[in-house]
Scaffold this motif. Structure first.
Motif, mmCIF file in Angstrom:
data_model
loop_
_atom_site.group_PDB
_atom_site.id
_atom_site.type_symbol
_atom_site.label_atom_id
_atom_site.label_comp_id
_atom_site.label_asym_id
_atom_site.label_seq_id
_atom_site.Cartn_x
_atom_site.Cartn_y
_atom_site.Cartn_z
ATOM 1 N N GLU A 29 44.747 40.952 39.645
ATOM 2 C CA GLU A 29 44.430 39.804 40.321
ATOM 3 C C GLU A 29 45.917 38.551 40.018
ATOM 4 O O GLU A 29 45.267 37.442 39.786
ATOM 5 C CB GLU A 29 43.161 39.524 39.740
ATOM 6 N N ALA A 341 41.257 39.119 47.878
ATOM 7 C CA ALA A 341 40.522 38.856 47.813
ATOM 8 C C ALA A 341 39.885 38.780 48.855
ATOM 9 O O ALA A 341 38.085 38.570 48.934
ATOM 10 C CB ALA A 341 40.450 37.773 46.328
ATOM 11 N N LEU A 344 37.967 41.977 49.903
ATOM 12 C CA LEU A 344 36.763 42.051 49.578
ATOM 13 C C LEU A 344 35.528 41.347 50.070
ATOM 14 O O LEU A 344 34.585 42.287 49.505
ATOM 15 C CB LEU A 344 36.734 42.113 47.750
ATOM 16 N N GLN A 367 30.858 45.363 43.425
ATOM 17 C CA GLN A 367 32.758 45.651 42.890
ATOM 18 C C GLN A 367 32.582 46.973 41.536
ATOM 19 O O GLN A 367 31.640 46.487 40.907
ATOM 20 C CB GLN A 367 33.059 44.372 42.694
ATOM 21 N N TYR A 373 40.493 44.133 43.364
ATOM 22 C CA TYR A 373 39.688 44.162 44.522
ATOM 23 C C TYR A 373 38.915 45.208 44.721
ATOM 24 O O TYR A 373 39.082 45.990 46.139
ATOM 25 C CB TYR A 373 40.456 43.675 45.714
#
Ligand code: NAP
Length: 520
Positions: A29, A341, A344, A367, A373
């Motif tokens: 990320e 993101a 996701l 998650q 993700y």
């Protein structure tokens, strides 16, 4: 430190003047780069393609353009390892799945250089034989294809940053039309590096290739009647682009590749343990896992005769249990994270919706790791194959639904058609009569059908793989477009014109075996 991805327009690299939109490493990320296209004059970009790139390409023969594609394929291939590393970091794909994208790009360019050998040594392609139109053969007609004198604008999806750009570019460039490439932003680093390699190679004539990192601004508002828009992405964005007033007014030719709820159908005759049965299980599990399910051709609905549901469920569940989800840098990992993101978020929402309509067999919307993700490979079983949720939205991730049916080809085709148009449908059967019924009933709803059987299992390439020799696209939800298919793929970039007149002139200049005397 993040990289600023520049655009290549009007023969120079351009850094946007506005605030950059960030791209992230899908596993950590961490921000990797930014894109921004503010300050680009999109009208001038189109003019550059039309006035510089188009004439340069049209001055070349099909054979010369084919050789150009081969050289470009080679130039990109030289950077394969570097591009695979970038693919792992920016798209979250495993190295093996990254090859699907990078080798897909170079392979398609190479394939089109090969297809160029079928094309004539003329600046046009004769379409079929000439036709007698008058009382005698004196008055004659012939259809020909010529390159459009505009620019090809290619707006691509995030999931195949290399292949999506080059499969479109191969067709346009071979046809003689300059391209303006815009990749999906979340994975634009791979496309941008390929753009650098392409420009630095000097293989393409100036103006034949431009690259936009970031938004296309008012580009669509400036497109003209000789330009082409080829889009790959969601049906939601497609609808927006289709309704552009300027494009409607100018009848800008569009080719749309959009969502698809692809189905795999197991026929009742495919016996447990047979080649067809094993192929079915392997391909379904592969489609759920490969590229973390972010393939437009991945299977989303799996139709199984009701009485075989228990066996199929257990087998697919076992194959998905063997999937190792984690950092794609690790060679033990077989499935990486989703690409962004927002992916996701959308995939988790989609899994929740499907779980609400059926029973979760494995996986789920949670998650998986703290960072990145990640979701688990997910299978959901429907009690009622007709429940709307299974045919309503594409969940663009590692998720498929199991739908029971009565085993008849007609019922399978009816359920599959509820997806309202797909890129690819696959059926698994050794029963030729069943296959014939299924193919004829499913064909109107599909761009491509794939028939798995004992006899072809050993040589088969999975249904999720798009081959340059076969068409890619599909009706309805899938966008109504058609790409690739060998030289058929050039049609989007060419105008078909009927030429009518004295046979000596029409056939002499434009007949299928005409010598290379006509001018552009
Ligand atoms: P997307 O959000 O629709 O974006 C596709 C492309 O359109 C991106 O380059 C995006 O740029 C651009 N875009 C978005 N809004 C735009 C606008 N108003 N004007 C001009 N360009 C605009 O789709 P995605 O998330 O990248 O891709 C996933 C979807 O693509 C899935 O639904 C999948 O089924 C579909 N897909 C279809 C095929 C096929 O061959 N049929 C292949 C691959 C994927 P930004 O990224 O900069 O916003």
């Amino acid at each position: 430190m993040t990289t600023t991805l520049q655009s290549y327009v009007q023969g120079a690299w351009h850094a946007g003047t506005g605030e950059g939109r960030p791209l992230y490493n899908a596993t950590t990320e961490e921000p990797m780069a930014t894109v921004n296209s503010d300050g680009i004059d999109f009208g001038a970009v189109l003019d550059h393609a039309r006035s510089v790139g188009g004439p340069a390409l049209r001055a070349m023969s099909f054979a010369e353009r084919g050789a150009m594609l081969k050289a470009l394929s080679g130039a990109i291939h030289e950077h394969r390892e570097e591009l695979l590393d970038l693919s792992v970091a920016n798209t979250g794909t495993t190295r093996k799945d990254g090859k699907f994208d990078i080798d897909g790009a170079t392979g398609t360019l190479a394939a089109y250089s090969y297809f160029a050998k079928e094309l004539p040594d003329t600046p046009f392609i004769a379409d079929g034989d000439g036709i007698q139109l008058g009382r005698t053969a004196r008055f004659w007609g012939q259809h020909i294809w010529v390159p459009r004198h505009g620019a090809a604008v290619h707006i691509n999806a995030f999931n195949f940053p290399a292949w999506n750009m080059m499969e479109k570019a191969a067709c346009a460039l071979l046809a003689g039309v300059p391209v303006i490439e815009k990749p999906g932003t979340p994975t634009a680093m791979v496309a941008w590096r390929i753009a650098q390699i392409t420009v630095e190679s000097g293989i393409l004539p100036e103006g034949a290739y431009q690259f936009i990192a970031g938004s296309t601004g008012d580009l669509l508002d400036k497109m003209g009647p000789q330009d082409v828009l080829a889009f790959t992405g969601s049906s939601w964005t497609a609808a927006k682009l289709r309704s552009n007033e300027n494009c409607i007014r100018n009848s800008v030719h569009m080719n749309i590749e959009a969502d698809s709820l692809n189905a795999a159908v197991l026929a009742p005759d495919a016996e447990e343990g047979s080649e067809a049965w094993n192929l079915f299980l392997r391909n379904v599990a592969l489609d759920i896992r490969q590229k973390t399910g972010q393939k437009c051709t991945a299977v989303r609905r799996v139709l199984v005769p009701s009485e075989r549901m228990d066996d199929v469920r257990g087998e697919i569940e076992a194959q998905l249990a063997a999937v190792v989800t984690g950092d794609p840098v690790d060679s033990a990992t077989t499935m990486g994270p989703l690409a962004s993101a927002s992916q996701l978020r959308d995939v988790r929402a989609g899994i929740e919706k499907l779980s609400g309509a059926g029973k979760l067999v494995c996986g789920g919307a949670e998650q998986v790791h703290d960072k990145g993700y990640f979701v688990a490979p997910t299978l959901i079983e429907a009690a009622d194959a007709d429940a709307d949720a299974f045919h309503a939205d594409e969940v663009f991730g590692p998720c498929a639904s199991l739908l029971p049916y009565d085993g008849s080809a007609e019922e399978a085709a009816r359920i599959v058609a509820r997806g309202e148009g797909s890129l690819i449908g696959s059926v698994y059967s050794n029963d030729s009569a069943w296959v014939e019924s299924a193919v004829l009933a499913m064909a109107p709803w599909h761009g491509r059908l794939w028939v798995g059987s004992d006899k072809m299992a050993e040589q088969s390439i999975p249904p999720g793989t798009v081959l340059p020799a076969m068409i890619h696209g599909g009706p309805g939800r899938a966008g109504g477009g058609e790409e690739l298919g060998g030289i058929r793929g050039l049609a989007d970039y060419m105008q078909r014109t009927a030429v009518q007149g004295f046979k000596g002139q029409v056939h002499g200049s434009f007949g299928a075996s005409a010598p290379a005397t006509a001018t552009t």
